[in-house]
Design a protein around this motif. Sequence first.
Motif, mmCIF file in Angstrom:
data_model
loop_
_atom_site.group_PDB
_atom_site.id
_atom_site.type_symbol
_atom_site.label_atom_id
_atom_site.label_comp_id
_atom_site.label_asym_id
_atom_site.label_seq_id
_atom_site.Cartn_x
_atom_site.Cartn_y
_atom_site.Cartn_z
ATOM 1 N N ASP A 166 7.284 -2.993 -9.128
ATOM 2 C CA ASP A 166 7.802 -1.729 -8.602
ATOM 3 C C ASP A 166 8.521 -1.927 -7.274
ATOM 4 O OD1 ASP A 166 6.730 -0.488 -10.787
ATOM 5 O OD2 ASP A 166 5.043 0.437 -9.723
ATOM 6 N N LEU A 167 8.013 -2.833 -6.452
ATOM 7 C CA LEU A 167 8.600 -3.069 -5.139
ATOM 8 C C LEU A 167 9.963 -3.738 -5.234
ATOM 9 C CD1 LEU A 167 8.255 -3.083 -2.013
ATOM 10 C CD2 LEU A 167 7.134 -5.314 -2.269
ATOM 11 N N LYS A 173 2.056 -4.800 -11.294
ATOM 12 C CA LYS A 173 2.784 -3.541 -11.100
ATOM 13 C C LYS A 173 3.301 -3.393 -9.670
ATOM 14 C CE LYS A 173 2.109 1.479 -11.140
ATOM 15 N NZ LYS A 173 3.485 1.777 -11.568
ATOM 16 N N GLU A 174 2.472 -3.690 -8.696
ATOM 17 C CA GLU A 174 2.861 -3.508 -7.301
ATOM 18 C C GLU A 174 4.128 -4.298 -6.969
ATOM 19 O OE1 GLU A 174 1.192 -4.558 -2.806
ATOM 20 O OE2 GLU A 174 -0.062 -4.920 -4.568
ATOM 21 N N LYS A 175 4.190 -5.550 -7.391
ATOM 22 C CA LYS A 175 5.335 -6.389 -7.059
ATOM 23 C C LYS A 175 6.556 -6.032 -7.894
ATOM 24 C CE LYS A 175 3.225 -8.564 -3.874
ATOM 25 N NZ LYS A 175 3.617 -8.324 -2.462
ATOM 26 N N ASN A 177 1.812 -11.469 -6.721
ATOM 27 C CA ASN A 177 1.777 -11.486 -5.263
ATOM 28 C C ASN A 177 3.147 -11.937 -4.757
ATOM 29 O OD1 ASN A 177 -0.897 -10.525 -5.022
ATOM 30 N ND2 ASN A 177 -1.675 -12.550 -5.506
#
Length: 287
Positions: free
Chosen positions: A244-245, A240-242, A187
Amino acid sequence: MRLADTTQIISIKDERLDIDKISQYRLSFFVSNTECQIAVFDVKKRHLLLFEHLEFNPEKSITQNLQVLYDEHTLIAAGFWKEIQVFVRNKQFALIPIPVFDRSLASQYVRLNEVIDEKKDEFHYKLLDEAGAAVAIGYQSEIRAWFREKYPKLSLYINHQSVAYLKGIQEQLRSKTPASLYISLNNNEAQIVGYNFQRLAIYNQFRFSDATHLVKLMLLTIQQFSTEGQLTPIVLHGVKEKVDLNMPVLKKYFKHIELGKRPEGILIHPVFNELENQEYVEVLANL
């Protein structure tokens, strides 16, 4: 899926999970004010059998959210696990070199980093011989009380996410570089570790607002233990979301950055390949 006020983000199950064999399974919780990861591990066969990631209701306490899980998650409510382990994700921690560590001062070490309430918090420590450091940790007494009430006959182990991540990166340490940095993004919080010749130099954790803020915090950390600056090798873990961002910006500032690997030594069914190799290393390394 929603369990009352708790939202399920990830749920992966190996169909070999057998309710009749729970006595040889370890149930693990990684809990914070906002989320929880749950894992079931067959200790005998070293198989990961279940992984779940859930978001908590921020208006409820940790134990209130755990109670929601317990009431509505049939598997968690089983009372005959081999053992229960809990890793707390909070800011109540302190690392101290083992030669100067005094176990009787655990709460005072934690107080240096974070506000504590000795009437409501509990404190203990973990010796990390391979890192040459002790971790003093604190957590709300009601957390232990809740687990003791729900699993009164089982072995219960409570630790801190710092211990989990430090263990998770042990097999990924760079042996041929004088300094290296390891970071995990979950997060908007980062866990960050610096090593000099495979010896722990620094551990910290912090919240960050965006990739630029993260870069500044990483550079400030590197300055404290490395003379290589932006050339310091970096191993990146995280959801993954963080990852990749933030990775595109990180690559602009750091020339030697790579994704971390999944921990070795556990057997994982292909169904768990939904998880990226760099995700949840602190969970998978502590099953």
